[in-house]
Motif scaffolding. Structure first.
Motif, PDB file in Angstrom:
ATOM      1  N   THR A  63       0.713  -1.171  -0.019  1.00 35.69           N
ATOM      2  CA  THR A  63      -0.048  -0.170   0.037  1.00 35.69           C
ATOM      3  C   THR A  63       0.891   1.191   0.011  1.00 35.69           C
ATOM      4  N   GLY A  72       0.855   5.231   0.594  1.00 34.16           N
ATOM      5  CA  GLY A  72       0.123   6.325   0.949  1.00 34.16           C
ATOM      6  C   GLY A  72       0.803   7.679   0.160  1.00 34.16           C
ATOM      7  N   ASN A  73       2.071   7.903   0.862  1.00 32.86           N
ATOM      8  CA  ASN A  73       2.790   9.066   0.430  1.00 32.86           C
ATOM      9  C   ASN A  73       3.939   8.708  -0.230  1.00 32.86           C
ATOM     10  N   ARG A 120      -2.641   4.858  -9.278  1.00 34.63           N
ATOM     11  CA  ARG A 120      -3.133   3.826  -7.983  1.00 34.63           C
ATOM     12  C   ARG A 120      -4.195   4.622  -6.944  1.00 34.63           C
ATOM     13  N   ASP A 121      -5.097   3.955  -6.566  1.00 30.26           N
ATOM     14  CA  ASP A 121      -6.162   4.362  -5.817  1.00 30.26           C
ATOM     15  C   ASP A 121      -5.655   4.596  -4.308  1.00 30.26           C
ATOM     16  N   ASP A 122      -4.481   4.011  -3.946  1.00 29.66           N
ATOM     17  CA  ASP A 122      -3.945   4.112  -2.434  1.00 29.66           C
ATOM     18  C   ASP A 122      -3.151   5.103  -2.189  1.00 29.66           C
ATOM     19  N   LEU A 123      -2.672   5.827  -3.363  1.00 26.76           N
ATOM     20  CA  LEU A 123      -1.782   7.052  -3.412  1.00 26.76           C
ATOM     21  C   LEU A 123      -2.579   8.381  -2.713  1.00 26.76           C
ATOM     22  N   GLU A 124      -2.011   8.972  -1.632  1.00 22.16           N
ATOM     23  CA  GLU A 124      -2.547   9.854  -0.894  1.00 22.16           C
ATOM     24  C   GLU A 124      -1.837  11.378  -1.348  1.00 22.16           C
ATOM     25  N   ARG A 132      -3.356  15.196  -5.711  1.00 24.02           N
ATOM     26  CA  ARG A 132      -2.458  14.364  -4.747  1.00 24.02           C
ATOM     27  C   ARG A 132      -1.206  14.954  -5.120  1.00 24.02           C
ATOM     28  N   ASP A 147       6.079   6.708   2.284  1.00 23.87           N
ATOM     29  CA  ASP A 147       6.001   5.295   2.155  1.00 23.87           C
ATOM     30  C   ASP A 147       6.945   4.617   1.044  1.00 23.87           C
TER      31      ASP A 147
END
Length: 94
Positions: free
Chosen positions: A2, A4-5, A26-30, A47, A74
């Protein structure tokens, strides 16, 4: 894994831009920090945070460190290169 950052150094070069493009799918990229000398980055995604960093200028590296202070990363991708002209005798390399 996963994500995030993430941070991509050399985000506007060929390899770095390909990583940026892939990460933005990616959907999990914040948050994606894009670093390049020009400071340009895809501006059509909320983002993305762009940073102008010239690794030969310590003040720009310090500014990046201050901007990221306290933020967990991450994933870090370093896709920077070295210009032949910035290396002593580099013109003879190409």
């Amino acid at each position: 894994m996963t994500i995030g950052n993430a941070l991509v150094m050399g985000a506007t070069g060929g390899i770095g831009a390909a990583f940026v493009s892939h990460l933005l799918k990616r959907d999990d990229l914040e948050c994606l920090h894009c670093c390049s000398r020009s400071g340009s980055a895809p501006d059509n995604d909320s983002r993305v945070s762009s940073h102008s960093v010239d690794y030969d200028k310590p003040e720009t590296v310090d500014a990046l460190a201050a901007a990221l202070k306290g933020e967990a990363l991450d994933l870090v991708i370093i896709a920077t290169g070295l210009l032949h002209s910035s290396v002593p005798g580099g013109d003879a390399l190409g």
